[in-house]
Write an enzyme that holds these catalytic residues in place. Structure first.
Site, PDB file in Angstrom:
ATOM      1  CB  CYS A 117      -0.968  -0.096   1.339  1.00  0.00           C
ATOM      2  SG  CYS A 117      -2.203  -1.243   0.994  1.00  0.00           S
ATOM      3  CG  HIS A 257      -3.215   3.247   1.701  1.00  0.00           C
ATOM      4  ND1 HIS A 257      -3.747   3.047   0.377  1.00  0.00           N
ATOM      5  CD2 HIS A 257      -3.359   2.203   2.488  1.00  0.00           C
ATOM      6  CE1 HIS A 257      -3.881   1.728   0.542  1.00  0.00           C
ATOM      7  NE2 HIS A 257      -3.810   1.225   1.802  1.00  0.00           N
ATOM      8  CG  ASN A 287      -6.579  -1.167   0.743  1.00  0.00           C
ATOM      9  OD1 ASN A 287      -5.967  -0.566  -0.424  1.00  0.00           O
ATOM     10  ND2 ASN A 287      -6.198  -1.525   1.637  1.00  0.00           N
TER      11      ASN A 287
HETATM   12  N1  ACO Z   1     -18.328  -8.780   9.006  1.00  0.00           N
HETATM   13  C1  ACO Z   1     -18.761  -8.991  10.352  1.00  0.00           C
HETATM   14  N2  ACO Z   1     -17.958  -9.279  11.315  1.00  0.00           N
HETATM   15  C2  ACO Z   1     -16.665  -9.347  11.015  1.00  0.00           C
HETATM   16  C3  ACO Z   1     -16.156  -9.304   9.814  1.00  0.00           C
HETATM   17  C4  ACO Z   1     -17.045  -8.813   8.868  1.00  0.00           C
HETATM   18  N3  ACO Z   1     -16.549  -8.808   7.303  1.00  0.00           N
HETATM   19  N4  ACO Z   1     -14.584  -9.393   9.729  1.00  0.00           N
HETATM   20  C5  ACO Z   1     -14.324  -9.678  10.942  1.00  0.00           C
HETATM   21  N5  ACO Z   1     -15.675  -9.943  11.741  1.00  0.00           N
HETATM   22  C6  ACO Z   1     -15.706 -10.096  13.280  1.00  0.00           C
HETATM   23  C7  ACO Z   1     -14.534 -10.760  13.705  1.00  0.00           C
HETATM   24  O1  ACO Z   1     -14.716 -12.059  13.647  1.00  0.00           O
HETATM   25  C8  ACO Z   1     -14.444 -10.336  15.389  1.00  0.00           C
HETATM   26  O2  ACO Z   1     -15.358 -11.158  15.839  1.00  0.00           O
HETATM   27  P1  ACO Z   1     -14.919 -11.770  17.583  1.00  0.00           P
HETATM   28  O3  ACO Z   1     -14.919 -10.413  18.214  1.00  0.00           O
HETATM   29  O4  ACO Z   1     -16.500 -12.475  17.698  1.00  0.00           O
HETATM   30  O5  ACO Z   1     -13.695 -12.399  17.371  1.00  0.00           O
HETATM   31  C9  ACO Z   1     -15.052  -8.855  15.230  1.00  0.00           C
HETATM   32  O6  ACO Z   1     -15.747  -8.985  13.997  1.00  0.00           O
HETATM   33  C10 ACO Z   1     -13.822  -7.917  15.317  1.00  0.00           C
HETATM   34  O7  ACO Z   1     -12.809  -8.230  14.468  1.00  0.00           O
HETATM   35  P2  ACO Z   1     -11.699  -7.526  14.426  1.00  0.00           P
HETATM   36  O8  ACO Z   1     -10.605  -8.029  13.293  1.00  0.00           O
HETATM   37  O9  ACO Z   1     -11.134  -7.121  15.710  1.00  0.00           O
HETATM   38  O10 ACO Z   1     -12.267  -6.308  13.703  1.00  0.00           O
HETATM   39  P3  ACO Z   1     -11.570  -4.779  13.494  1.00  0.00           P
HETATM   40  O11 ACO Z   1     -12.276  -3.843  14.058  1.00  0.00           O
HETATM   41  O12 ACO Z   1      -9.854  -4.908  13.941  1.00  0.00           O
HETATM   42  O13 ACO Z   1     -11.789  -4.456  11.957  1.00  0.00           O
HETATM   43  C11 ACO Z   1     -10.239  -4.514   9.724  1.00  0.00           C
HETATM   44  C12 ACO Z   1     -11.073  -5.177  11.041  1.00  0.00           C
HETATM   45  C13 ACO Z   1     -11.204  -3.905   9.096  1.00  0.00           C
HETATM   46  C14 ACO Z   1      -9.428  -5.556   8.815  1.00  0.00           C
HETATM   47  C15 ACO Z   1      -9.395  -4.093  10.556  1.00  0.00           C
HETATM   48  O14 ACO Z   1      -8.660  -4.606  11.531  1.00  0.00           O
HETATM   49  C16 ACO Z   1      -8.239  -3.327   9.594  1.00  0.00           C
HETATM   50  O15 ACO Z   1      -8.530  -2.305   8.989  1.00  0.00           O
HETATM   51  N6  ACO Z   1      -6.975  -3.485   9.582  1.00  0.00           N
HETATM   52  C17 ACO Z   1      -5.755  -2.873   8.830  1.00  0.00           C
HETATM   53  C18 ACO Z   1      -6.028  -2.740   7.546  1.00  0.00           C
HETATM   54  C19 ACO Z   1      -4.704  -2.124   6.845  1.00  0.00           C
HETATM   55  O16 ACO Z   1      -4.411  -1.107   7.150  1.00  0.00           O
HETATM   56  N7  ACO Z   1      -4.147  -2.886   5.876  1.00  0.00           N
HETATM   57  C20 ACO Z   1      -2.967  -2.327   5.343  1.00  0.00           C
HETATM   58  C21 ACO Z   1      -2.866  -1.938   4.125  1.00  0.00           C
HETATM   59  S1  ACO Z   1      -3.207  -3.362   3.017  1.00  0.00           S
HETATM   60  C22 ACO Z   1      -1.871  -3.749   2.234  1.00  0.00           C
HETATM   61  O17 ACO Z   1      -0.840  -3.268   2.113  1.00  0.00           O
HETATM   62  C23 ACO Z   1      -2.100  -4.355   1.034  1.00  0.00           C
END
Ligand code: ACO
Length: 331
Positions: A117, A257, A287
């Site tokens: 990214c 980003h 993204n």
């Molecule tokens: N729909 C519903 N529930 C979901 C989903 C979904 N799509 N995905 C996960 N959940 C659930 C999980 O199972 C979890 O349930 P639990 O608490 O019962 O275990 C709960 O939601 C919370 O999950 P988290 O992973 O803690 O959710 P979070 O708030 O962290 O959001 C996300 C997840 C959106 C992926 C976030 O962590 C994120 O944005 N991470 C960074 C992404 C990023 O910046 N990547 C770098 C760039 S990408 C690149 O370089 C190619």
């Protein structure tokens, strides 16, 4: 050698596939819901390149053609083409070489940059160095990713995040004080592999097992990456402001980003910027990895004024992160 000059962005191009994948479509594919996706990420829909015979090079070439059109220059005037991508058409040849032949830029030389990214930022400063050294007069920097080719549409933790698209800018010597003023780039080996594509490289070449175990798709430990990204992107954005004596009032736009609206908000807060100074189009495209920043520049180009101070910032797999201070040269 020619006189040293700053590198200015003198045109912007883009390509987005027509096909839209909405949160409601995803509700039919995995256990998720529109409300969760919107509140946790800010995403409403993404674009998906459906044509099986088209990929990252095609989108990059379309963005490049629009760029040439906008600037009114011919492809054979281009000296260097740099494509940032994590979804190259092939492991080799470089996608940049395929773009070069598609647009018939016969006098250029071309290569890819792999920094996930942050790829567009790394490619932009690499391109700027060619201009500043006087060795090139026209450098094309493209961010293009067909993320749908490495997204597992049975994995709800990743499939809601990504979309396809491409953006491109042209760099030329600046005629005044505008251009790329400064940058900070950082990287750190993600030895725990919290964001990666396990198979298809030289360590785990493709075989029956890797395909059966779905190892050719992107995997992410979202929570770990979220924490790193929130701190990393805010840190480098604040640091580049301090380094260049910029107050929040001096900054016209943050060009972040687009990985997660909450990461963008945290960066803007640390910089002391109001929401109306932050480019956000994650709702429409998700993204798109290397394409997010040039797609923002494309969408906002008519609102930008000559001399505006822009801070570009990204965090991505690698880990890689960084910020660039740009004084806008167009308009
Ligand atoms: N729909 C519903 N529930 C979901 C989903 C979904 N799509 N995905 C996960 N959940 C659930 C999980 O199972 C979890 O349930 P639990 O608490 O019962 O275990 C709960 O939601 C919370 O999950 P988290 O992973 O803690 O959710 P979070 O708030 O962290 O959001 C996300 C997840 C959106 C992926 C976030 O962590 C994120 O944005 N991470 C960074 C992404 C990023 O910046 N990547 C770098 C760039 S990408 C690149 O370089 C190619």
């Amino acid at each position: 050698m020619a006189e040293t000059k700053r590198a200015a962005i003198t045109a912007v191009g883009h390509y987005l596939p027509e096909n839209r994948l909405t949160n409601h479509d995803l509700e039919q594919m995995v256990e998720t819901d529109d409300e969760w996706i919107r509140t946790r990420t800010g995403i409403e829909e993404r674009r998906i390149l459906k044509d099986e015979d088209k990929a990252t090079a095609f989108m990059g070439a379309e963005a490049a053609k629009e760029l040439l059109d906008q600037r009114g220059v011919s492809a054979d005037e281009i000296d260097v083409i740099i494509v940032a991508t994590v979804t190259p058409d092939y492991l080799f040849p470089a996608t940049a070489c395929l773009v070069q032949s598609e647009i018939e830029a016969g006098n250029a030389y071309s290569f890819d940059v792999s920094a996930a990214c942050s790829g567009f930022l790394y490619a932009l400063t690499t391109g700027a160095n060619f201009i500043e050294s006087g060795r090139a007069q026209k450098v094309m920097v493209i961010g293009s990713d067909k993320m749908s080719s490495i997204v597992d549409y049975t994995d709800r933790s990743t499939c809601i995040l990504f979309g396809d698209g491409a953006g491109a800018v042209l760099l030329e010597p600046s005629e005044d004080e505008t251009g790329i003023i400064d940058y900070i780039h950082r990287s750190e080996g993600d030895t725990n592999l919290s964001l990666y594509q396990p198979a298809g490289g030289s360590l785990n070449p493709a075989n029956e097992e890797t395909v059966k175990n779905r190892l050719h798709y992107a995997k992410q430990d979202g929570r770990t990456v979220f924490k790193k990204a929130t701190v990393g992107m805010a840190d480098v954005s604040e640091e580049i402001m301090d380094k260049n004596d910029l107050s929040a009032d001096d900054v016209a736009w943050l060009v972040p980003h687009q990985a997660n609206l909450r990461i963008i908000d945290a960066t803007a807060n640390r910089m002391g910027l109001d929401k109306d100074k932050v480019m956000v189009n994650i709702d429409k495209y998700g993204n798109t990895t290397a394409a997010t920043i040039p797609l923002c520049l494309y969408d906002w180009q008519n609102k930008l004024e000559h001399g505006d101070n822009l801070i570009l910032a990204a965090f991505g797999g690698g880990y890689t992160w960084g910020s660039i201070y740009v004084k806008w040269a167009l308009n």
